[in-house]
Enzyme design. Structure first.
Site, PDB file in Angstrom:
ATOM      1  NE  ARG A 165      -4.153  -1.933   1.902  1.00 42.32           N
ATOM      2  CZ  ARG A 165      -4.953  -2.460   2.806  1.00 42.32           C
ATOM      3  NH1 ARG A 165      -4.722  -2.248   4.096  1.00 42.32           N
ATOM      4  NH2 ARG A 165      -6.000  -3.175   2.451  1.00 42.32           N
TER       5      ARG A 165
ATOM      6  CE  LYS B  32     -19.610 -17.469   8.779  1.00 40.66           C
ATOM      7  NZ  LYS B  32     -20.100 -16.748   9.987  1.00 40.66           N
TER       8      LYS B  32
ATOM      9  N   GLY C 168      -7.844  -8.929   0.431  1.00 43.32           N
ATOM     10  CA  GLY C 168      -6.590  -9.238   1.106  1.00 43.32           C
ATOM     11  C   GLY C 168      -6.093 -10.647   0.881  1.00 43.32           C
TER      12      GLY C 168
ATOM     13  N   GLY D  75     -13.247  -4.299   0.967  1.00 41.86           N
ATOM     14  CA  GLY D  75     -14.668  -3.978   1.018  1.00 41.86           C
ATOM     15  C   GLY D  75     -15.104  -3.084  -0.123  1.00 41.86           C
TER      16      GLY D  75
END
Length: 390
Positions: free
Chosen positions: A37, A194, A342, A365
């Site tokens: 980053r 999930k 990630g 996200g």
């Protein structure tokens, strides 16, 4: 996606420029251990310096309790690592509330913005204090653009001039190319634990993709929906109807063989099981070799690939072969490929396939929200600020 104001259109010489970067990097024993980053932020900071601006950088690190300074989450080590990578001194400031003296050609990194009360609640007073530091605000942190925080959406509306940095523009452009008018076939690879955490993404991809390859715990729920025995595998029985609905909309190739084990352990050997024949005491932890070959074939024929999430527990080598083989196929493909998240980036690094991926998104996200068709609040704020300025 709508056109947003760009840093390239703003005069910077002699201006105070506040850049919101995502410098939420791993730190161990006071040392930065992951530079991805930081390296991604360098082109924007160099552009500002080369243009003769006085540069202030704001970022978060971790999730401290708001209003409390946690020394373990200080950005001070990041200032050193950023300065070394930039080849330019980066001054670290903890007390900036009454302003910061910064001259053209200087770079200042402010302390972790999440130490400030009101950051995550987008407090207008905090946004105004940040805006008072600058003549130009640059949003360059795609990884935080899905949050309406004071240092993202709030300051964009409060600053005299607000625009997108090159990193944010590149992220949005890559996703625009993959989602809005993709070359076909469009193949999506979605892994993770999930279905419920990626429900909107799966629903959106079912409407635009030609094939959706599922992996990890998500694939187990799809296997359950297909009536297969999955033993003790992680799955969400309550999402079976969702899985069936998605399978009715888009091609979801099912695994034909699976790698299992009684428990997840570094010393536990993987066992090869045919689909539907997983014993009650075993869990599915990876796809099998024949499934990997079939998925590779699908990927080879793709012209656009969107990848988020590994296909197994790749942190353990014996359960990482499926992810490795598919990652290598993505990298070898001539398709335009976008990867984000990630775990996905960690797999790309582990298997050294980064050079073959067209674009690696720094967001997790935010990446998922764009794929799901959501508007990012911080990007919306840039558009709103631009519209009100016209």
């Amino acid at each position: 996606m709508a056109t947003i104001p760009s840093l390239s259109d703003v005069a910077l010489r002699g201006k105070r420029v506040l850049v919101r970067e995502d410098l939420n990097v791993p730190i161990e024993d006071g040392r930065v251990t992951g530079m991805a980053r930081i390296n991604a932020a360098l082109p924007t900071l160099r552009r500002c310096l080369d243009a003769g601006a006085a540069v202030l950088v704001v970022s978060h690190l971790g999730r401290p309790e708001e209003g409390r300074r946690d020394p373990s989450l200080s950005l001070e080590p990041v200032a050193g690592a950023l300065g070394e990578a930039l080849g330019h001194e980066v001054r670290f400031e903890t007390d900036w509330h009454d302003g910061v003296q910064v001259a053209p050609g200087e770079v200042v990194l402010l302390e972790n913005i999440r130490f400030e009360p009101g950051e995550t609640t987008n407090d207008p007073a905090l946004a105004a204090r940040l805006a008072a530091l600058c003549d130009v605000f640059v949003l360059d942190a795609f990884g935080t653009a899905h949050r309406a925080h004071a240092s993202t959406a709030g300051v964009a509306l409060a600053a005299p001039v607000a625009c997108a940095g090159p990193l944010l523009e590149a992220e949005l452009s890559a996703l625009d190319q993959a989602l809005d008018d993709p070359a076909r076939p469009l193949v999506a690879i979605v892994g993770g634990s999930k279905v419920s955490t990626k429900l909107d993404v799966l629903e959106s991809l079912a409407s635009i993709a030609d094939t959706v390859i599922v992996g990890g715990g998500i694939a187990n729920t799809f296997l359950l929906a297909a009536g297969d025995e999955i033993g003790a595998s992680l799955a969400e029985p309550e999402q079976v109807d969702v899985a069936r609905r998605i399978m009715a909309k888009v091609d979801v190739p099912m695994p034909v063989d699976l790698m299992t084990a009684p428990e997840l352990d570094a010393a536990q050997p993987a066992r090869l099981r045919p689909r539907g024949e997983v014993p009650s005491g075993e869990s599915i932890l990876d796809i099998g070799p024949e499934t990997a070959r079939r998925f590779q074939s699908v990927v080879r024929d793709a012209r656009t690939i969107i990848w988020n999430g590994p296909l197994g527990v790749f942190e353990f080598d014996q359960f990482g072969e499926g992810t490795r083989l598919v990652a290598e196929a993505v990298a070898a493909s001539s398709a335009f490929s976008v990867a984000g998240g990630g775990d996905t980036l960690a797999a790309i690094e582990k298997y050294d396939v980064g050079e073959g991926i067209s674009y690696q998104s720094t967001g997790g996200g935010a990446f998922l929200e764009v794929v799901a068709g959501e508007t990012l609040p911080a990007v919306a704020a840039l558009n709103s600020a631009s519209s009100s300025a016209r």
